[in-house]
Design a protein around this motif. Structure first.
Motif, PDB file in Angstrom:
ATOM      1  N   GLU A 198     -11.199   6.193 -11.597  1.00 17.45           N
ATOM      2  CA  GLU A 198     -11.125   5.602 -12.798  1.00 17.45           C
ATOM      3  C   GLU A 198      -9.979   4.488 -13.076  1.00 17.45           C
ATOM      4  O   GLU A 198     -10.076   3.457 -13.699  1.00 17.45           O
ATOM      5  N   LEU A 199      -8.845   5.016 -12.247  1.00 22.13           N
ATOM      6  CA  LEU A 199      -7.873   3.899 -12.265  1.00 22.13           C
ATOM      7  C   LEU A 199      -7.833   3.060 -10.785  1.00 22.13           C
ATOM      8  O   LEU A 199      -6.893   2.498 -10.609  1.00 22.13           O
ATOM      9  N   GLY A 200      -9.003   3.226 -10.129  1.00 23.56           N
ATOM     10  CA  GLY A 200      -9.020   2.027  -8.936  1.00 23.56           C
ATOM     11  C   GLY A 200      -8.345   2.724  -7.648  1.00 23.56           C
ATOM     12  O   GLY A 200      -7.993   1.643  -6.894  1.00 23.56           O
ATOM     13  N   LEU A 201      -7.867   3.876  -7.610  1.00 26.29           N
ATOM     14  CA  LEU A 201      -7.199   4.424  -6.433  1.00 26.29           C
ATOM     15  C   LEU A 201      -7.930   4.998  -5.489  1.00 26.29           C
ATOM     16  O   LEU A 201      -9.145   5.774  -5.729  1.00 26.29           O
ATOM     17  N   ALA A 202      -7.784   4.543  -4.171  1.00 29.07           N
ATOM     18  CA  ALA A 202      -8.611   5.260  -3.179  1.00 29.07           C
ATOM     19  C   ALA A 202      -8.297   6.644  -3.071  1.00 29.07           C
ATOM     20  O   ALA A 202      -7.077   6.972  -2.990  1.00 29.07           O
ATOM     21  N   LEU A 210       6.142   7.706   1.511  1.00 24.88           N
ATOM     22  CA  LEU A 210       5.098   8.216   0.643  1.00 24.88           C
ATOM     23  C   LEU A 210       5.415   8.816  -0.410  1.00 24.88           C
ATOM     24  O   LEU A 210       6.647   9.193  -0.607  1.00 24.88           O
ATOM     25  N   VAL A 211       4.486   9.493  -1.310  1.00 30.90           N
ATOM     26  CA  VAL A 211       4.957  10.386  -2.620  1.00 30.90           C
ATOM     27  C   VAL A 211       4.126  11.654  -2.486  1.00 30.90           C
ATOM     28  O   VAL A 211       3.132  11.504  -1.732  1.00 30.90           O
ATOM     29  N   PHE A 212       4.811  12.856  -2.632  1.00 32.16           N
ATOM     30  CA  PHE A 212       4.308  14.148  -2.508  1.00 32.16           C
ATOM     31  C   PHE A 212       4.013  14.960  -3.909  1.00 32.16           C
ATOM     32  O   PHE A 212       5.189  14.639  -4.623  1.00 32.16           O
ATOM     33  N   LEU A 213       3.054  15.323  -4.352  1.00 31.49           N
ATOM     34  CA  LEU A 213       2.913  16.100  -5.509  1.00 31.49           C
ATOM     35  C   LEU A 213       2.410  17.478  -5.125  1.00 31.49           C
ATOM     36  O   LEU A 213       1.463  17.654  -4.489  1.00 31.49           O
ATOM     37  N   ALA A 214       3.163  18.593  -5.532  1.00 34.57           N
ATOM     38  CA  ALA A 214       2.558  19.604  -5.566  1.00 34.57           C
ATOM     39  C   ALA A 214       1.619  19.979  -6.798  1.00 34.57           C
ATOM     40  O   ALA A 214       1.920  20.346  -7.848  1.00 34.57           O
ATOM     41  N   ARG A 215       0.345  20.336  -6.500  1.00 40.74           N
ATOM     42  CA  ARG A 215      -0.887  20.290  -7.242  1.00 40.74           C
ATOM     43  C   ARG A 215      -0.599  21.424  -8.388  1.00 40.74           C
ATOM     44  O   ARG A 215      -0.875  21.417  -9.550  1.00 40.74           O
ATOM     45  N   HIS A 216      -0.291  22.675  -7.941  1.00 40.87           N
ATOM     46  CA  HIS A 216      -0.148  23.805  -8.756  1.00 40.87           C
ATOM     47  C   HIS A 216       1.478  24.064  -9.147  1.00 40.87           C
ATOM     48  O   HIS A 216       1.630  25.074  -9.505  1.00 40.87           O
ATOM     49  N   GLY A 217       2.225  23.089  -8.901  1.00 46.81           N
ATOM     50  CA  GLY A 217       3.781  23.179  -9.295  1.00 46.81           C
ATOM     51  C   GLY A 217       4.399  23.866  -8.188  1.00 46.81           C
ATOM     52  O   GLY A 217       3.955  24.318  -7.113  1.00 46.81           O
ATOM     53  N   MET A 250       0.865  -1.299   0.177  1.00 44.09           N
ATOM     54  CA  MET A 250      -0.124   0.052   0.063  1.00 44.09           C
ATOM     55  C   MET A 250       0.936   1.324   0.098  1.00 44.09           C
ATOM     56  O   MET A 250       1.699   1.455   1.070  1.00 44.09           O
ATOM     57  N   THR A 251       0.753   1.954  -1.136  1.00 39.27           N
ATOM     58  CA  THR A 251       1.641   3.357  -1.039  1.00 39.27           C
ATOM     59  C   THR A 251       0.704   4.447  -1.213  1.00 39.27           C
ATOM     60  O   THR A 251      -0.399   4.603  -1.952  1.00 39.27           O
ATOM     61  N   LEU A 252       1.027   5.498  -0.418  1.00 38.41           N
ATOM     62  CA  LEU A 252       0.079   6.523  -0.031  1.00 38.41           C
ATOM     63  C   LEU A 252       0.888   7.791  -0.753  1.00 38.41           C
ATOM     64  O   LEU A 252       1.876   8.067  -0.728  1.00 38.41           O
ATOM     65  N   ALA A 253       0.019   8.649  -1.388  1.00 40.34           N
ATOM     66  CA  ALA A 253       0.347   9.809  -2.017  1.00 40.34           C
ATOM     67  C   ALA A 253      -0.477  11.048  -1.348  1.00 40.34           C
ATOM     68  O   ALA A 253      -1.590  10.879  -1.009  1.00 40.34           O
ATOM     69  N   ILE A 254       0.358  12.301  -1.153  1.00 37.71           N
ATOM     70  CA  ILE A 254      -0.377  13.438  -0.725  1.00 37.71           C
ATOM     71  C   ILE A 254      -0.258  14.230  -2.053  1.00 37.71           C
ATOM     72  O   ILE A 254       0.857  14.582  -2.428  1.00 37.71           O
ATOM     73  N   ILE A 255      -1.190  15.122  -2.256  1.00 40.98           N
ATOM     74  CA  ILE A 255      -1.266  16.038  -3.368  1.00 40.98           C
ATOM     75  C   ILE A 255      -1.644  17.171  -2.527  1.00 40.98           C
ATOM     76  O   ILE A 255      -2.748  17.384  -1.838  1.00 40.98           O
ATOM     77  N   GLY A 256      -0.559  18.107  -2.485  1.00 38.54           N
ATOM     78  CA  GLY A 256      -0.801  19.428  -1.803  1.00 38.54           C
ATOM     79  C   GLY A 256      -1.257  20.688  -2.731  1.00 38.54           C
ATOM     80  O   GLY A 256      -0.559  20.655  -3.853  1.00 38.54           O
ATOM     81  N   GLY A 257      -2.111  21.331  -2.312  1.00 34.46           N
ATOM     82  CA  GLY A 257      -2.762  22.509  -2.950  1.00 34.46           C
ATOM     83  C   GLY A 257      -2.347  23.817  -2.623  1.00 34.46           C
ATOM     84  O   GLY A 257      -1.087  23.736  -1.965  1.00 34.46           O
ATOM     85  N   THR A 258      -2.896  24.840  -2.647  1.00 36.18           N
ATOM     86  CA  THR A 258      -2.509  26.166  -2.140  1.00 36.18           C
ATOM     87  C   THR A 258      -2.449  26.171  -0.524  1.00 36.18           C
ATOM     88  O   THR A 258      -3.007  25.680   0.343  1.00 36.18           O
ATOM     89  N   GLY A 294       0.620   9.349 -13.330  1.00 35.61           N
ATOM     90  CA  GLY A 294       1.751   9.433 -12.739  1.00 35.61           C
ATOM     91  C   GLY A 294       1.786   8.695 -11.480  1.00 35.61           C
ATOM     92  O   GLY A 294       2.824   7.924 -11.283  1.00 35.61           O
ATOM     93  N   LEU A 295       1.157   8.991 -10.790  1.00 37.17           N
ATOM     94  CA  LEU A 295       1.000   8.539  -9.406  1.00 37.17           C
ATOM     95  C   LEU A 295       0.572   6.995  -9.534  1.00 37.17           C
ATOM     96  O   LEU A 295       1.242   6.181  -8.799  1.00 37.17           O
ATOM     97  N   ASN A 296      -0.221   6.694 -10.501  1.00 38.29           N
ATOM     98  CA  ASN A 296      -0.596   5.422 -10.425  1.00 38.29           C
ATOM     99  C   ASN A 296       0.668   4.245 -11.213  1.00 38.29           C
ATOM    100  O   ASN A 296       1.147   3.348 -10.776  1.00 38.29           O
ATOM    101  N   GLN A 297       1.431   5.267 -11.979  1.00 38.22           N
ATOM    102  CA  GLN A 297       2.465   4.407 -12.588  1.00 38.22           C
ATOM    103  C   GLN A 297       3.620   4.300 -11.406  1.00 38.22           C
ATOM    104  O   GLN A 297       4.537   3.274 -11.518  1.00 38.22           O
ATOM    105  N   LEU A 298       3.520   5.074 -10.423  1.00 35.36           N
ATOM    106  CA  LEU A 298       4.755   4.939  -9.334  1.00 35.36           C
ATOM    107  C   LEU A 298       4.123   4.031  -8.369  1.00 35.36           C
ATOM    108  O   LEU A 298       4.875   3.692  -7.194  1.00 35.36           O
ATOM    109  N   GLY A 299       2.949   3.373  -8.580  1.00 35.35           N
ATOM    110  CA  GLY A 299       2.474   2.268  -7.690  1.00 35.35           C
ATOM    111  C   GLY A 299       1.752   2.769  -6.571  1.00 35.35           C
ATOM    112  O   GLY A 299       1.365   1.935  -5.479  1.00 35.35           O
ATOM    113  N   VAL A 300       1.233   4.004  -6.520  1.00 34.48           N
ATOM    114  CA  VAL A 300       0.539   4.543  -5.463  1.00 34.48           C
ATOM    115  C   VAL A 300      -1.007   4.112  -5.645  1.00 34.48           C
ATOM    116  O   VAL A 300      -1.458   3.408  -6.592  1.00 34.48           O
TER     117      VAL A 300
END
Length: 246
Positions: free
Chosen positions: A195-199, A46-53, A1-9, A71-77
């Protein structure tokens, strides 16, 4: 189980995240918002992505949501927590409050919102009755209780187009529709993950009262002040949630 956090403003980076590497992923849908940061938070990978760059430069309607999620799906998230700054509509959604919405209404338009659009062997529909993963939401709420972090445990997120803020009339309509929160990035992020089956679950940090809920103009100074408090609590909540992520 791999968790990702997408951070916004307000959450372009997490200082408590120990970065161990980064990944640049090429997707069929173009470039993600930023490189994916690989790291550890509270001892958990975990994996972190800045949503707005990073720096914060991509407006809500220009974010490449498909590339980000692909991309997150490709990384196994397998699980994603999207953190977002929002406006408060409901009486309980005061500035600096943290909410864990359980429903949403999509008012956005013109965004690339599905992976199931071209070169299909058959038309594909997804069940979106509950747009957020009940099990992931439950874990976030459990973490909040254990860490004694006050959160609103339900609510309807209304996703608008942006980047402008809403009019008083628009917020009145959203309130009549049942929206408790208003944001600009909740969709199609949530449906693409499905759509990609990710929680997928959302942590909403209220930055301001939405237009017309209280008197006065909405200012960036007000938003930044409330986000400083709200995001600090959101990071504490993320650390507590990650600790429960086995």
């Amino acid at each position: 189980m791999t968790l990702a956090i997408i951070g916004g403003t307000g959450l372009t980076q997490i200082e408590a995240l120990t970065i161990t590497g980064e990944e640049r992923v090429t997707t069929p849908f173009g470039e993600p918002s930023a490189p994916y940061l690989l790291g550890e938070l509270n001892g958990k990978k975990l994996v972190f992505l800045a949503r707005h760059g990073n720096p914060h430069r991509i407006p809500p309607h220009k974010i490449n949501y498909r590339a980000n999620i692909w991309g997150l799906n490709q990384l196994g998230v397998t699980e994603i927590i999207g953190v977002a700054a929002v406006g408060g509509i409901g009486a309980e959604m005061a500035p600096a409050v943290i909410a864990i919405p359980d429903q949403l209404i999509d008012y956005s338009y013109g965004r690339e919102h599905t992976f199931f659009a071209d070169d299909l062997e058959h038309v594909t529909h997804i069940d979106f009755t509950e747009p957020y993963s009940p099990s992931l939401r439950a874990r976030i709420i459990q973490a909040a209780q254990q860490a004694q972090i006050s959160v609103s445990t339900s609510g309807t997120y209304g996703c608008t187009q942006g980047p402008r803020l809403e009019t008083i009339a628009e917020i009145k309509r959203m309130a009549k529709d049942g929206c408790d929160l208003v944001g600009m990035t909740g969709m199609p992020e949530a449906s693409l993950a499905r759509e990609l089956g990710l929680a997928y679950a959302n942590i909403s940090v209220v930055a301001n009262w939405a237009a017309g809920v209280v008197e006065g103009e909405i200012t960036m100074a007000e938003i930044e002040k409330n986000l400083e408090v709200g995001m600090a609590n959101a990071i504490a909540l993320l650390k507590a949630t990650v600790f429960l992520n086995d």
